[in-house]
Design a protein around this motif. Structure first.
Motif, short mmCIF file in Angstrom:
data_model
loop_
_atom_site.label_atom_id
_atom_site.label_comp_id
_atom_site.label_asym_id
_atom_site.label_seq_id
_atom_site.Cartn_x
_atom_site.Cartn_y
_atom_site.Cartn_z
N TYR A 116 -3.98 1.46 -4.23
CA TYR A 116 -3.94 2.89 -5.28
C TYR A 116 -4.82 2.61 -6.36
O TYR A 116 -4.57 3.31 -7.21
CB TYR A 116 -2.50 3.06 -5.60
N VAL A 117 -5.52 1.44 -6.38
CA VAL A 117 -6.51 1.18 -7.48
C VAL A 117 -7.14 2.45 -7.89
O VAL A 117 -7.95 3.14 -7.01
CB VAL A 117 -7.37 0.06 -7.54
N ARG A 118 -7.08 3.36 -9.17
CA ARG A 118 -8.01 4.51 -9.11
C ARG A 118 -9.22 4.06 -10.02
O ARG A 118 -9.28 3.38 -10.99
CB ARG A 118 -7.08 5.24 -10.12
N LEU A 119 -10.54 4.64 -9.34
CA LEU A 119 -11.70 4.33 -10.04
C LEU A 119 -12.04 5.55 -11.14
O LEU A 119 -11.73 6.68 -10.82
CB LEU A 119 -12.74 4.06 -9.05
N VAL A 120 -12.56 5.08 -12.19
CA VAL A 120 -13.47 6.27 -13.18
C VAL A 120 -14.65 5.81 -13.38
O VAL A 120 -15.10 4.62 -13.03
CB VAL A 120 -12.38 6.18 -14.53
N SER B 40 0.79 -1.31 0.07
CA SER B 40 0.04 0.02 0.02
C SER B 40 0.75 1.45 0.13
O SER B 40 0.38 2.19 0.48
CB SER B 40 -0.86 0.20 1.29
N SER B 41 2.17 1.10 -0.34
CA SER B 41 2.90 2.29 -0.11
C SER B 41 3.22 3.08 -1.35
O SER B 41 3.57 4.22 -1.30
CB SER B 41 4.21 1.79 0.35
N GLN B 42 2.71 2.61 -2.39
CA GLN B 42 2.89 3.28 -3.81
C GLN B 42 1.85 2.92 -4.90
O GLN B 42 1.19 2.13 -4.61
CB GLN B 42 4.64 3.03 -4.22
N GLU B 43 1.96 3.71 -5.96
CA GLU B 43 1.03 3.74 -6.67
C GLU B 43 1.23 2.38 -7.61
O GLU B 43 2.64 2.12 -7.68
CB GLU B 43 1.03 4.79 -7.82
N GLY B 44 0.29 1.88 -8.07
CA GLY B 44 0.52 0.24 -8.64
C GLY B 44 0.27 -0.59 -7.75
O GLY B 44 -0.14 -1.73 -8.33
N GLN B 45 -0.01 -0.17 -6.52
CA GLN B 45 -0.23 -1.37 -5.51
C GLN B 45 -1.81 -1.17 -5.36
O GLN B 45 -2.37 -0.49 -5.64
CB GLN B 45 0.47 -1.35 -4.42
#
Ligand code: CTP
Length: 397
Positions: free
Chosen positions: A300-304, A292-297
């Motif tokens: 950090y799942v981004r929702l649209v 959980s420490s960086q984007e891509g983990q």
């Protein structure tokens, strides 16, 4: 010829079942009889065979020439009338128990089922019996009210089988109502159903609890009325109703593409699917690590936002096309329903309350039918029944 299958179970009122056969025949129905072995203690199968001109069947394993009589009987009738229905048979129907020919036939039956309970007043009034009868009603089975009066056992009160002529009149009314259903032959109906499933990575997804039952009930009812039905469905465990064209999809965008194609020729579009409002922006083909420490983990799942399928169809509605949506709300059910009616350019919104034990996955539903000028509050009813009312209202637009 219309066939009524009469199920006779073992109470003293079984003797009146012979008169029911006659009353139905008088109305030109072909009557077949299936009995429990207890009923055969009260009235001989020979009596029913002589009256109905068909063998009265009792034992699943004693039907020469037919290895699966419960299927043949259950699928070969236009109505299954169980009269009298004892407390025991009512309980078995409610529990789905199929341990003799009558109850197996009820479970295998594809026709409407009608039940006329008859038993001692104290049995009839027991909570267990009343709850079982309520369960049957909720599932769309017609349950006749028992008559009241002097009983064979000496008690007085409700629990008597209604008179054979009265029962036959209810059967006749049932068929008249069916005949009066407006035909949807030639109409094209597109229905969305179930959840959509939005992948996060190779093993995970975002979705919801939708069972698809409402959309499948609508599809079955529209097909029964003769419509040409396309059912655009997310993944559910239900079997597509007979005569319905199933268009299986997974994601909201797949559902939108399928609807856009089908909507061109549609007369009626009904959006009952629980479309996932958001989807992961860039699903991964491989499994994302949970760190959980960086984007891509994973954290950090981004929702649209997903496309709104109902709003898209509402926006391109042509004159004559009818668009109906649903609104599942935890509060302000009618208010939010009215907002969705306007914002999505729908002709009707079926709004219902969701929350604990309500809405998703249930067999019944209590809904408001919202149109531009009206709000109709419906009682709690089986989803099949609600489907029928919704199509009746669409017919009236
Ligand atoms: N619907 C749709 N496409 C979406 C979202 C909803 O077609 N992306 C349809 C549903 O099938 C239903 C109606 O819109 O007929 C309302 O759905 P609901 O989930 O109650 O409302 P939303 O529009 O998602 O709004 P909110 O979640 O904010 O209540």
């Amino acid at each position: 010829m219309t066939t009524v299958l009469l199920g006779v179970s073992g109470g003293i009122a079984a003797y009146k079942a012979a008169e029911i056969v006659r009353a139905l025949q008088k109305r030109d129905y072909d009557v077949r009889v299936v009995m429990t072995s207890n009923a055969a203690q009260f009235v001989s199968p020979l009596t029913f065979a002589a009256l109905s001109h068909h063998e009265a069947l009792v034992d699943e394993f004693d039907c020469p020439g037919d290895p699966i009589p419960h299927i043949t009987l259950g699928q070969g009738c236009d109505l299954f009338l169980i009269a009298p229905a004892t407390a025991n048979v009512v309980a078995k129907l409610a529990a789905g128990i199929a341990d003799d020919l009558l109850t197996s036939t009820a479970l295998a039956c594809t026709a409407p089922v009608m039940v006329a309970p008859a038993m001692n007043v104290h049995m009839y009034e027991k909570a267990a019996v009343q709850e079982n009868l309520a369960t049957l009603r909720r599932r769309g089975i017609t349950v006749l009210d028992a008559a009241s009066g002097y009983q064979a056992c000496g008690d007085t009160g409700p629990g008597r089988l209604p008179e054979p002529e009265q029962i036959a009149a209810v059967v006749e009314e049932h068929f008249h109502r069916q005949d009066a259903l407006p035909s949807w032959t030639g109409k094209k109906v597109v229905i969305t159903a179930g959840p959509t499933v939005e992948p996060i990575d190779a093993v995970r997804f975002v979705s919801n609890y939708s069972s698809g039952k409402m959309g499948y009930a609508l599809a079955a009812e529209a097909a029964r009325r003769g419509a040409d039905v396309a059912l655009v469905s997310g993944p559910v465990t239900l079997k597509a109703p007979e005569g319905v064209q199933l268009v299986p999809v997974k994601t909201a965008r797949e559902m939108l593409a399928a609807c856009e194609e089908a909507f061109v020729a549609a007369d009626v579009f009904i959006a009952s699917a629980a479309v996932a409002d958001f989807r992961p922006e860039s699903p991964s083909d491989s499994k994302i690590k949970k760190g959980s420490s960086q984007e891509g983990q994973l954290s950090y799942v981004r929702l649209v936002e997903n496309p709104d399928i109902l709003a898209a169809m509402g926006a391109k509605k042509r004159p004559g096309q009818r668009v109906v949506g649903f609104a599942a709300e935890t509060d302000n059910v009618v208010g939010y329903g009215q907002q969705k009616l306007a914002s999505k350019h729908a002709d009707m919104i079926v709004a219902n309350q969701v929350g604990e034990n309500k809405g998703f996955g249930a067999d019944d539903n209590q809904a408001f039918l919202i149109t531009e000028n009206n709000v109709e509050e419906l009682p709690l009813m089986a989803k099949q029944q609600l489907a029928s009312v919704i199509l009746d209202r669409i017919e009236q637009f």
